[in-house]
Write a protein that holds these residues in place. Structure first.
Motif, PDB file in Angstrom:
ATOM      1  N   ILE A 121      35.466  28.987  48.646  1.00  0.00           N
ATOM      2  CA  ILE A 121      35.174  30.529  48.435  1.00  0.00           C
ATOM      3  C   ILE A 121      36.167  30.823  47.095  1.00  0.00           C
ATOM      4  CG2 ILE A 121      37.347  30.880  49.956  1.00  0.00           C
ATOM      5  CD1 ILE A 121      34.107  33.146  49.657  1.00  0.00           C
ATOM      6  N   VAL A 122      37.188  30.088  46.971  1.00  0.00           N
ATOM      7  CA  VAL A 122      37.961  30.446  45.830  1.00  0.00           C
ATOM      8  C   VAL A 122      37.377  30.395  44.470  1.00  0.00           C
ATOM      9  CG1 VAL A 122      39.935  29.417  46.880  1.00  0.00           C
ATOM     10  CG2 VAL A 122      38.860  28.047  45.408  1.00  0.00           C
ATOM     11  N   ARG A 123      36.222  29.867  44.337  1.00  0.00           N
ATOM     12  CA  ARG A 123      35.314  29.789  43.012  1.00  0.00           C
ATOM     13  C   ARG A 123      34.687  31.189  42.762  1.00  0.00           C
ATOM     14  NH1 ARG A 123      33.723  24.691  40.919  1.00  0.00           N
ATOM     15  NH2 ARG A 123      35.451  23.247  41.353  1.00  0.00           N
ATOM     16  N   PHE A 124      34.683  31.900  43.850  1.00  0.00           N
ATOM     17  CA  PHE A 124      34.072  33.155  43.905  1.00  0.00           C
ATOM     18  C   PHE A 124      35.270  34.275  43.962  1.00  0.00           C
ATOM     19  CE2 PHE A 124      31.455  36.631  46.076  1.00  0.00           C
ATOM     20  CZ  PHE A 124      30.541  36.845  45.041  1.00  0.00           C
ATOM     21  N   VAL A 125      36.119  34.266  44.502  1.00  0.00           N
ATOM     22  CA  VAL A 125      37.215  35.205  44.694  1.00  0.00           C
ATOM     23  C   VAL A 125      38.479  34.839  43.877  1.00  0.00           C
ATOM     24  CG1 VAL A 125      36.267  36.218  46.751  1.00  0.00           C
ATOM     25  CG2 VAL A 125      38.148  34.378  46.746  1.00  0.00           C
ATOM     26  N   GLY A 126      38.464  33.476  43.207  1.00  0.00           N
ATOM     27  CA  GLY A 126      39.799  33.237  42.846  1.00  0.00           C
ATOM     28  C   GLY A 126      40.935  32.552  43.558  1.00  0.00           C
ATOM     29  N   GLY A 127      41.871  31.981  42.748  1.00  0.00           N
ATOM     30  CA  GLY A 127      43.092  31.514  43.603  1.00  0.00           C
ATOM     31  C   GLY A 127      42.757  29.834  43.609  1.00  0.00           C
ATOM     32  N   GLU A 128      43.752  29.325  44.469  1.00  0.00           N
ATOM     33  CA  GLU A 128      43.373  27.719  44.808  1.00  0.00           C
ATOM     34  C   GLU A 128      42.939  27.474  46.350  1.00  0.00           C
ATOM     35  OE1 GLU A 128      43.400  25.614  42.587  1.00  0.00           O
ATOM     36  OE2 GLU A 128      44.186  26.897  41.048  1.00  0.00           O
ATOM     37  N   VAL A 129      42.575  26.358  46.760  1.00  0.00           N
ATOM     38  CA  VAL A 129      42.386  26.161  47.954  1.00  0.00           C
ATOM     39  C   VAL A 129      43.437  26.308  48.841  1.00  0.00           C
ATOM     40  CG1 VAL A 129      41.555  24.231  49.471  1.00  0.00           C
ATOM     41  CG2 VAL A 129      40.464  24.479  47.538  1.00  0.00           C
ATOM     42  N   ALA A 130      44.558  25.845  48.415  1.00  0.00           N
ATOM     43  CA  ALA A 130      45.841  26.220  49.287  1.00  0.00           C
ATOM     44  C   ALA A 130      45.983  27.513  49.620  1.00  0.00           C
ATOM     45  CB  ALA A 130      46.914  25.779  48.652  1.00  0.00           C
ATOM     46  N   TYR A 159      35.730  38.329  37.424  1.00  0.00           N
ATOM     47  CA  TYR A 159      34.784  39.160  36.965  1.00  0.00           C
ATOM     48  C   TYR A 159      33.586  38.526  36.284  1.00  0.00           C
ATOM     49  CZ  TYR A 159      38.155  42.791  38.117  1.00  0.00           C
ATOM     50  OH  TYR A 159      38.809  43.698  38.716  1.00  0.00           O
ATOM     51  N   LEU A 160      32.378  39.298  36.574  1.00  0.00           N
ATOM     52  CA  LEU A 160      31.285  38.714  36.002  1.00  0.00           C
ATOM     53  C   LEU A 160      31.082  38.939  34.351  1.00  0.00           C
ATOM     54  CD1 LEU A 160      29.038  39.821  38.770  1.00  0.00           C
ATOM     55  CD2 LEU A 160      29.709  37.522  38.380  1.00  0.00           C
ATOM     56  N   GLY A 161      30.695  37.971  33.678  1.00  0.00           N
ATOM     57  CA  GLY A 161      30.480  38.337  32.172  1.00  0.00           C
ATOM     58  C   GLY A 161      31.490  38.763  31.346  1.00  0.00           C
ATOM     59  N   ALA A 162      31.356  40.036  30.642  1.00  0.00           N
ATOM     60  CA  ALA A 162      32.425  40.539  29.912  1.00  0.00           C
ATOM     61  C   ALA A 162      33.110  41.635  30.564  1.00  0.00           C
ATOM     62  CB  ALA A 162      31.734  41.150  28.675  1.00  0.00           C
ATOM     63  N   TYR A 163      32.760  41.983  31.903  1.00  0.00           N
ATOM     64  CA  TYR A 163      33.511  42.988  32.819  1.00  0.00           C
ATOM     65  C   TYR A 163      35.088  42.384  32.887  1.00  0.00           C
ATOM     66  CZ  TYR A 163      29.224  44.802  33.838  1.00  0.00           C
ATOM     67  OH  TYR A 163      27.807  45.526  34.060  1.00  0.00           O
ATOM     68  N   LEU A 194      40.228  39.514  46.007  1.00  0.00           N
ATOM     69  CA  LEU A 194      40.773  39.886  47.030  1.00  0.00           C
ATOM     70  C   LEU A 194      41.497  41.242  46.849  1.00  0.00           C
ATOM     71  CD1 LEU A 194      42.675  36.349  47.505  1.00  0.00           C
ATOM     72  CD2 LEU A 194      40.668  37.158  48.629  1.00  0.00           C
ATOM     73  N   VAL A 195      41.808  41.976  47.936  1.00  0.00           N
ATOM     74  CA  VAL A 195      42.629  43.323  48.097  1.00  0.00           C
ATOM     75  C   VAL A 195      43.257  43.385  49.356  1.00  0.00           C
ATOM     76  CG1 VAL A 195      40.647  44.466  49.356  1.00  0.00           C
ATOM     77  CG2 VAL A 195      41.955  45.538  47.488  1.00  0.00           C
ATOM     78  N   SER A 196      44.491  44.068  49.232  1.00  0.00           N
ATOM     79  CA  SER A 196      45.243  44.313  50.321  1.00  0.00           C
ATOM     80  C   SER A 196      45.189  45.874  50.808  1.00  0.00           C
ATOM     81  CB  SER A 196      46.678  44.245  50.109  1.00  0.00           C
ATOM     82  OG  SER A 196      47.130  43.213  49.845  1.00  0.00           O
ATOM     83  N   PRO A 197      44.936  46.144  52.150  1.00  0.00           N
ATOM     84  CA  PRO A 197      44.750  47.529  52.525  1.00  0.00           C
ATOM     85  C   PRO A 197      45.920  48.319  52.408  1.00  0.00           C
ATOM     86  CG  PRO A 197      44.058  45.935  54.171  1.00  0.00           C
ATOM     87  CD  PRO A 197      44.615  45.114  53.244  1.00  0.00           C
ATOM     88  N   PRO A 198      45.881  49.534  52.516  1.00  0.00           N
ATOM     89  CA  PRO A 198      47.210  50.461  52.014  1.00  0.00           C
ATOM     90  C   PRO A 198      47.860  50.295  53.422  1.00  0.00           C
ATOM     91  CG  PRO A 198      45.224  51.742  52.208  1.00  0.00           C
ATOM     92  CD  PRO A 198      44.515  50.249  52.209  1.00  0.00           C
ATOM     93  N   ALA A 199      49.151  50.263  53.393  1.00  0.00           N
ATOM     94  CA  ALA A 199      49.958  50.208  54.447  1.00  0.00           C
ATOM     95  C   ALA A 199      50.031  51.650  55.151  1.00  0.00           C
ATOM     96  CB  ALA A 199      51.542  49.903  54.067  1.00  0.00           C
ATOM     97  N   GLU A 200      49.727  52.848  54.375  1.00  0.00           N
ATOM     98  CA  GLU A 200      49.511  53.900  54.822  1.00  0.00           C
ATOM     99  C   GLU A 200      48.590  54.124  56.194  1.00  0.00           C
ATOM    100  OE1 GLU A 200      49.530  54.938  50.441  1.00  0.00           O
ATOM    101  OE2 GLU A 200      49.506  53.148  51.686  1.00  0.00           O
ATOM    102  N   PRO A 208      46.680  42.846  56.342  1.00  0.00           N
ATOM    103  CA  PRO A 208      45.295  41.893  56.579  1.00  0.00           C
ATOM    104  C   PRO A 208      44.880  41.579  55.161  1.00  0.00           C
ATOM    105  CG  PRO A 208      44.935  43.789  58.171  1.00  0.00           C
ATOM    106  CD  PRO A 208      46.095  44.128  57.187  1.00  0.00           C
ATOM    107  N   VAL A 209      44.148  39.942  55.044  1.00  0.00           N
ATOM    108  CA  VAL A 209      43.680  39.699  54.139  1.00  0.00           C
ATOM    109  C   VAL A 209      42.236  39.988  53.988  1.00  0.00           C
ATOM    110  CG1 VAL A 209      43.103  37.460  52.772  1.00  0.00           C
ATOM    111  CG2 VAL A 209      45.399  37.599  53.854  1.00  0.00           C
ATOM    112  N   VAL A 210      41.734  40.372  53.035  1.00  0.00           N
ATOM    113  CA  VAL A 210      40.381  40.678  52.600  1.00  0.00           C
ATOM    114  C   VAL A 210      39.881  40.387  51.450  1.00  0.00           C
ATOM    115  CG1 VAL A 210      38.894  42.867  52.172  1.00  0.00           C
ATOM    116  CG2 VAL A 210      40.887  43.036  53.742  1.00  0.00           C
ATOM    117  N   ASN A 211      38.598  39.568  51.580  1.00  0.00           N
ATOM    118  CA  ASN A 211      37.936  39.180  50.239  1.00  0.00           C
ATOM    119  C   ASN A 211      36.630  40.078  50.131  1.00  0.00           C
ATOM    120  OD1 ASN A 211      36.020  37.926  51.764  1.00  0.00           O
ATOM    121  ND2 ASN A 211      37.173  36.031  51.879  1.00  0.00           N
ATOM    122  N   THR A 212      36.242  40.197  48.954  1.00  0.00           N
ATOM    123  CA  THR A 212      35.362  41.196  48.643  1.00  0.00           C
ATOM    124  C   THR A 212      34.571  41.272  47.446  1.00  0.00           C
ATOM    125  OG1 THR A 212      34.922  43.802  48.853  1.00  0.00           O
ATOM    126  CG2 THR A 212      37.156  43.093  47.864  1.00  0.00           C
ATOM    127  N   GLY A 213      33.539  41.756  47.598  1.00  0.00           N
ATOM    128  CA  GLY A 213      32.784  41.948  46.136  1.00  0.00           C
ATOM    129  C   GLY A 213      33.470  43.183  45.187  1.00  0.00           C
TER     130      GLY A 213
END
Length: 436
Positions: free
Chosen positions: A336-345, A301-305, A411-417, A391-396
């Motif tokens: 990309i992990v610097r933007f969306v989180g996680g590690e390179v692996a 998250y950006l700043g205090a968000y 990152l976000v996961s789509p709904p299985a439904e 599906p793996v989705v990275n997003t703002g």
């Protein structure tokens, strides 16, 4: 010895068996995915929405499946209000909201008009659009121009600085780009995307290389076509690492559209979110939407968000993942992990897992770190159901309150439904061999 096994999505066994037994499926998927990976998108021009989109008067397009004002999230409402002010359909925020609530403007999905829009994805008649053509299959797709980051219309902001920028894009940026591409002729986006992947982009949330490549192609023509505005146009593009995203989205849209309407195909041709619902469309099922609730991304998250400020997932930019880019190509973009989180692996593992739910490896979009293996391309509903992998989705991440703007990325996961509903519809469409 351990065995790698995942249970199928709950409640899908009967429908899955019926669809897998469909004698049309294999040939249909071969044709659909062949069309997808053979598409050759070119940036053909920059044109006004009112000139190229066949919409009724006072129609706004938006991201994701169909949505009404009543069900619209904060950022969607904010973007619609901003478009009302930009077009002069209302004098202030209150009047804009009242007119929208009264149904004075039609709301239709971008995907319904061969278009895509990032985040809220609102397209109003005066806006300029990238026009991308598929020289292999003849399709055309459109996407708005990228405003930059922070407080921008697509994230639901509509303050004076947002409207001033939109007016500058209307009067300066759009005409300059249109004239420049008139001088250069069509630009090969398939080639630019392929190069950018080898320079560290994944073409959804990292477009630094692709933007630089596009700027290199356009800069001389911008200088010739718009000498009075060249410096401000070039400075705007150079200062916006996401500028290429919108052209890349239109390239992805025209590619997946080439795979549409193949009877019996289980290939996903669209994934899109409107901030309330996440929807998918499947080649063999026409323009029908199959939806589930949009999830809140997990990220930085950006700043205090923080997570409490985040709106559920929103935007048509998942067309990148649908075409084998974005989250599916994160192994090409370790930064990309610097933007969306996680590690390179994690980024590498995400890409590797997507080979399990796709039908092909893209022949042009290759990942150096995986030995130039093609990106996983062509999501198959049956493979999603069989593996339980989504599906793996990275997003703002947009702020949930209208007017906030961007609050992060993740990152976000789509709904299985959405996928199980599509699978059931595919099952219903299989002819019963015992029927006469």
């Amino acid at each position: 010895t351990g065995v790698s096994w995942r249970p199928p999505l709950a409640g899908t066994a009967d429908a899955l068996a019926r669809v897998l037994a469909d004698p049309r499926r294999q040939a249909a998927n071969d044709l659909a995915v062949r069309r997808l990976v053979s598409a050759r998108p070119e940036l053909a021009g920059v044109r006004r929405a009112s000139e190229v989109l066949r919409t009724a008067e006072r129609t706004f397009l938006h991201a994701g499946p169909p949505i009404t004002w009543e069900r619209a999230s904060g950022p969607m409402r904010g973007a619609l209000i901003g478009a009302m002010l930009f077009e002069g359909y209302a004098d202030d925020e209150r009047e804009a909201a009242a007119r929208l609530a009264a149904g004075e403007v039609r709301l239709e999905p971008c995907h319904q008009h061969a278009a895509v829009g990032p985040m809220a994805g609102v397209v109003s008649p005066s806006m300029w659009l990238f026009e991308v053509r598929d020289t292999e299959h003849g399709g055309t797709a459109y996407c708005s121009l990228n405003e930059g980051l922070g407080k921008v219309l697509r994230y639901g902001a509509y303050g004076p600085e947002v409207l001033d920028r939109l007016r500058w894009m209307d009067g300066v940026l759009g005409p300059a780009l249109s004239a420049a591409i008139g001088l250069t002729g069509p630009l090969d986006l398939r080639s630019l995307i392929a190069q950018a992947l080898q320079m560290g982009d994944e073409l959804h949330n990292r477009n630094r290389a692709a933007t630089s490549l596009l700027l290199r192609e356009l800069a001389p023509a911008i200088s010739d076509a718009a000498p009075g505005h060249a410096s401000e146009v070039l400075r705007f593009i150079a200062g916006n690492d996401h500028f290429f995203l919108n052209a890349g989205m239109a390239a992805a849209k025209v590619s997946t559209d080439a795979a549409r309407d193949v009877p019996g195909s289980t290939l996903v041709v669209a994934m899109a979110r409107n901030g309330t619902d996440f929807g998918v469309q499947v080649s063999g099922l026409g323009g029908r939407w199959f939806t589930g609730p949009a999830g809140v991304p997990d990220g930085l998250y950006l700043g205090a968000y923080g997570p409490g400020d985040a709106n559920p997932d929103i935007g048509d930019s998942t067309i990148t993942e649908t075409s084998g880019l974005g989250g599916f190509a994160m192994a090409a973009a370790p930064a990309i992990v610097r933007f969306v989180g996680g590690e390179v692996a994690d980024a590498v593992a995400a890409t590797r897992s997507m080979y399990e739910i796709t039908l092909a490896e893209h022949p042009a979009y290759q990942i150096p770190g995986l030995g130039f293996r093609g990106t996983p391309t062509g999501i198959d509903v049956t493979l999603v159901a069989r593996t339980g992998l989504l599906p793996v989705v990275n997003t703002g991440i947009a702020g949930r309150i209208a007017g906030t703007g961007q609050v992060g990325a993740g990152l976000v996961s789509p709904p299985a439904e959405a996928f199980t509903a599509a699978l059931r519809a595919l099952s219903d469409a299989v002819a019963d061999p015992f029927e006469v």
